[in-house]
Design a protein around this motif. Sequence first.
Motif, PDB file in Angstrom:
ATOM      1  N   GLU A  96     -64.043 -70.088  -9.164  1.00  0.00           N
ATOM      2  CA  GLU A  96     -63.721 -69.471 -10.474  1.00  0.00           C
ATOM      3  C   GLU A  96     -62.467 -68.613 -10.358  1.00  0.00           C
ATOM      4  OE1 GLU A  96     -65.132 -69.659 -13.428  1.00  0.00           O
ATOM      5  OE2 GLU A  96     -67.060 -70.650 -13.068  1.00  0.00           O
ATOM      6  N   ILE A  97     -62.436 -67.776  -9.302  1.00  0.00           N
ATOM      7  CA  ILE A  97     -61.284 -66.875  -9.122  1.00  0.00           C
ATOM      8  C   ILE A  97     -60.022 -67.692  -8.847  1.00  0.00           C
ATOM      9  CG2 ILE A  97     -60.301 -65.118  -7.572  1.00  0.00           C
ATOM     10  CD1 ILE A  97     -63.221 -64.050  -7.290  1.00  0.00           C
ATOM     11  N   LEU A  98     -60.177 -68.725  -8.000  1.00  0.00           N
ATOM     12  CA  LEU A  98     -59.005 -69.539  -7.635  1.00  0.00           C
ATOM     13  C   LEU A  98     -58.376 -70.214  -8.838  1.00  0.00           C
ATOM     14  CD1 LEU A  98     -59.787 -71.246  -4.200  1.00  0.00           C
ATOM     15  CD2 LEU A  98     -57.928 -69.668  -4.763  1.00  0.00           C
ATOM     16  N   TRP A  99     -59.186 -70.881  -9.671  1.00  0.00           N
ATOM     17  CA  TRP A  99     -58.539 -71.611 -10.767  1.00  0.00           C
ATOM     18  C   TRP A  99     -58.095 -70.695 -11.899  1.00  0.00           C
ATOM     19  CZ3 TRP A  99     -63.402 -74.849 -10.332  1.00  0.00           C
ATOM     20  CH2 TRP A  99     -64.441 -74.388 -11.151  1.00  0.00           C
ATOM     21  N   THR A 100     -58.723 -69.519 -12.001  1.00  0.00           N
ATOM     22  CA  THR A 100     -58.215 -68.555 -12.985  1.00  0.00           C
ATOM     23  C   THR A 100     -56.841 -68.044 -12.534  1.00  0.00           C
ATOM     24  OG1 THR A 100     -60.482 -67.909 -13.445  1.00  0.00           O
ATOM     25  CG2 THR A 100     -58.769 -66.430 -14.236  1.00  0.00           C
ATOM     26  N   LEU A 101     -56.745 -67.758 -11.226  1.00  0.00           N
ATOM     27  CA  LEU A 101     -55.456 -67.297 -10.677  1.00  0.00           C
ATOM     28  C   LEU A 101     -54.378 -68.372 -10.816  1.00  0.00           C
ATOM     29  CD1 LEU A 101     -56.174 -65.286  -7.397  1.00  0.00           C
ATOM     30  CD2 LEU A 101     -54.979 -64.509  -9.464  1.00  0.00           C
ATOM     31  N   ALA A 102     -54.754 -69.625 -10.488  1.00  0.00           N
ATOM     32  CA  ALA A 102     -53.788 -70.734 -10.561  1.00  0.00           C
ATOM     33  C   ALA A 102     -53.280 -70.883 -12.000  1.00  0.00           C
ATOM     34  CB  ALA A 102     -54.427 -72.024 -10.078  1.00  0.00           C
ATOM     35  N   THR A 103     -54.184 -70.782 -12.975  1.00  0.00           N
ATOM     36  CA  THR A 103     -53.782 -70.906 -14.384  1.00  0.00           C
ATOM     37  C   THR A 103     -52.841 -69.772 -14.764  1.00  0.00           C
ATOM     38  OG1 THR A 103     -55.963 -71.824 -14.795  1.00  0.00           O
ATOM     39  CG2 THR A 103     -54.682 -71.197 -16.727  1.00  0.00           C
ATOM     40  N   ALA A 104     -53.194 -68.546 -14.350  1.00  0.00           N
ATOM     41  CA  ALA A 104     -52.355 -67.388 -14.681  1.00  0.00           C
ATOM     42  C   ALA A 104     -50.958 -67.553 -14.087  1.00  0.00           C
ATOM     43  CB  ALA A 104     -53.013 -66.108 -14.171  1.00  0.00           C
ATOM     44  N   VAL A 105     -50.895 -67.968 -12.812  1.00  0.00           N
ATOM     45  CA  VAL A 105     -49.590 -68.142 -12.144  1.00  0.00           C
ATOM     46  C   VAL A 105     -48.766 -69.212 -12.875  1.00  0.00           C
ATOM     47  CG1 VAL A 105     -48.478 -69.003 -10.036  1.00  0.00           C
ATOM     48  CG2 VAL A 105     -50.330 -67.328  -9.886  1.00  0.00           C
ATOM     49  N   ALA A 106     -49.424 -70.318 -13.242  1.00  0.00           N
ATOM     50  CA  ALA A 106     -48.702 -71.416 -13.910  1.00  0.00           C
ATOM     51  C   ALA A 106     -48.133 -70.945 -15.249  1.00  0.00           C
ATOM     52  CB  ALA A 106     -49.648 -72.600 -14.113  1.00  0.00           C
ATOM     53  N   PHE A 107     -48.951 -70.281 -16.057  1.00  0.00           N
ATOM     54  CA  PHE A 107     -48.488 -69.908 -17.397  1.00  0.00           C
ATOM     55  C   PHE A 107     -47.480 -68.762 -17.365  1.00  0.00           C
ATOM     56  CE2 PHE A 107     -51.851 -72.687 -18.649  1.00  0.00           C
ATOM     57  CZ  PHE A 107     -51.348 -73.256 -19.811  1.00  0.00           C
ATOM     58  N   ILE A 108     -47.707 -67.790 -16.497  1.00  0.00           N
ATOM     59  CA  ILE A 108     -46.733 -66.694 -16.395  1.00  0.00           C
ATOM     60  C   ILE A 108     -45.426 -67.247 -15.832  1.00  0.00           C
ATOM     61  CG2 ILE A 108     -46.214 -64.487 -15.252  1.00  0.00           C
ATOM     62  CD1 ILE A 108     -49.256 -63.886 -15.481  1.00  0.00           C
ATOM     63  N   GLY A 109     -45.518 -68.160 -14.845  1.00  0.00           N
ATOM     64  CA  GLY A 109     -44.324 -68.777 -14.265  1.00  0.00           C
ATOM     65  C   GLY A 109     -43.519 -69.522 -15.324  1.00  0.00           C
ATOM     66  N   LEU A 110     -44.194 -70.312 -16.157  1.00  0.00           N
ATOM     67  CA  LEU A 110     -43.497 -71.040 -17.226  1.00  0.00           C
ATOM     68  C   LEU A 110     -42.848 -70.052 -18.197  1.00  0.00           C
ATOM     69  CD1 LEU A 110     -45.990 -73.918 -18.085  1.00  0.00           C
ATOM     70  CD2 LEU A 110     -43.704 -74.170 -17.126  1.00  0.00           C
ATOM     71  N   GLY A 111     -43.558 -68.968 -18.492  1.00  0.00           N
ATOM     72  CA  GLY A 111     -43.019 -67.945 -19.398  1.00  0.00           C
ATOM     73  C   GLY A 111     -41.768 -67.291 -18.833  1.00  0.00           C
ATOM     74  N   VAL A 112     -41.800 -67.001 -17.535  1.00  0.00           N
ATOM     75  CA  VAL A 112     -40.639 -66.362 -16.882  1.00  0.00           C
ATOM     76  C   VAL A 112     -39.438 -67.303 -16.921  1.00  0.00           C
ATOM     77  CG1 VAL A 112     -39.745 -65.580 -14.653  1.00  0.00           C
ATOM     78  CG2 VAL A 112     -41.983 -64.807 -15.424  1.00  0.00           C
ATOM     79  N   LEU A 113     -39.687 -68.607 -16.635  1.00  0.00           N
ATOM     80  CA  LEU A 113     -38.593 -69.588 -16.680  1.00  0.00           C
ATOM     81  C   LEU A 113     -38.004 -69.684 -18.093  1.00  0.00           C
ATOM     82  CD1 LEU A 113     -39.958 -72.507 -14.499  1.00  0.00           C
ATOM     83  CD2 LEU A 113     -37.887 -71.192 -14.069  1.00  0.00           C
ATOM     84  N   ALA A 114     -38.876 -69.671 -19.104  1.00  0.00           N
ATOM     85  CA  ALA A 114     -38.422 -69.867 -20.487  1.00  0.00           C
ATOM     86  C   ALA A 114     -37.640 -68.676 -21.017  1.00  0.00           C
ATOM     87  CB  ALA A 114     -39.619 -70.139 -21.395  1.00  0.00           C
ATOM     88  N   GLN A 115     -37.913 -67.486 -20.495  1.00  0.00           N
ATOM     89  CA  GLN A 115     -37.290 -66.301 -21.090  1.00  0.00           C
ATOM     90  C   GLN A 115     -35.774 -66.270 -20.893  1.00  0.00           C
ATOM     91  OE1 GLN A 115     -37.027 -62.717 -19.446  1.00  0.00           O
ATOM     92  NE2 GLN A 115     -37.012 -63.450 -17.352  1.00  0.00           N
ATOM     93  N   PHE A 116     -35.254 -66.957 -19.837  1.00  0.00           N
ATOM     94  CA  PHE A 116     -33.799 -66.983 -19.646  1.00  0.00           C
ATOM     95  C   PHE A 116     -33.125 -67.732 -20.808  1.00  0.00           C
ATOM     96  CE2 PHE A 116     -35.459 -66.625 -15.250  1.00  0.00           C
ATOM     97  CZ  PHE A 116     -34.929 -65.380 -14.967  1.00  0.00           C
TER      98      PHE A 116
END
Length: 279
Positions: A96-116
């Motif tokens: 549960e912790i692993l896939w919640t973390l993986a989802t958070a990293v993926a979505f925050i990562g995409l958000g960081v890339l998009a903000q430029f």
Amino acid sequence: MQTKNRCAGSTATAVILALFLVLFTLITVYLFVSKTWWFPESITPIGHEIDAQTRRTLWLTGVVFVLSQLGLAWVVWRYRNRGGRARYSHGNNTLEILWTLATAVAFIGLGVLAQFTWAKIHLAEPATDTVVIEVLGEQFAWNFRYPGPDGKFGRTRTDLINSGAGNPFGIDRSDPAAADDIVVPILNVPVNRPIELRLRAKDVIHSFFVRELRLKQDAVPGLEIPLRFVAERTGDFELVCTELCGMGHQRMRAPFSVKTAAEYEQWLRDELALLQSNP
Ligand SMILES: [Cu+2]
């Protein structure tokens, strides 16, 4: 005998459901890979960046989608009713912790890339040779104002606003800077020049959208919102309102055309001649 029948029935159900999931996944992936319904080609450098971001997002969510749907099909098949007793599972906290973390990293990562890219559209300083055009949305039309040869927008007065009489902006023609202001119902821009649209709304919220620009921006009463882009290809496109702004919303569209520098200058001269012959 009764138990045997029930088992046979549930196997068929599991097989049908699992096959459906596999088929549904394959058809969905095919529609994306073959680009059956896809965006028209982008005509701005920023549009290519937005498309790259869309592709990144679709790859990531696509892989997760395929794995989870095929996993679901496998579980439906593997744990079908075989007539035995069901077992209760408490789940797995580590997973549960692993896939919640993986989802958070993926979505925050995409958000960081998009903000430029987002920052380039909204925060970059305008270039000095920017062509500025005012855009005014009203129920149910788009109006555009060009500053004319003097490069200055003239004075406007709210009591002069009269769309029926051809003055949606309320231009005060007694102001010398306003005398050459051109108001038209179509948006023409020159190719390869920085453009700044200043979006306003007269009555309710409207939304400026041109698919090929990959830009969508609300026009809000009381605000002037800049929207900047460079069109790198000539052509005829369409501007639509994408805010449900009233009963005539579907009529609220305007031609949008990217012209060569010469065509654009000629068009401005023609409009100015028209204005001066019929002030
Ligand atoms: Cu509208």
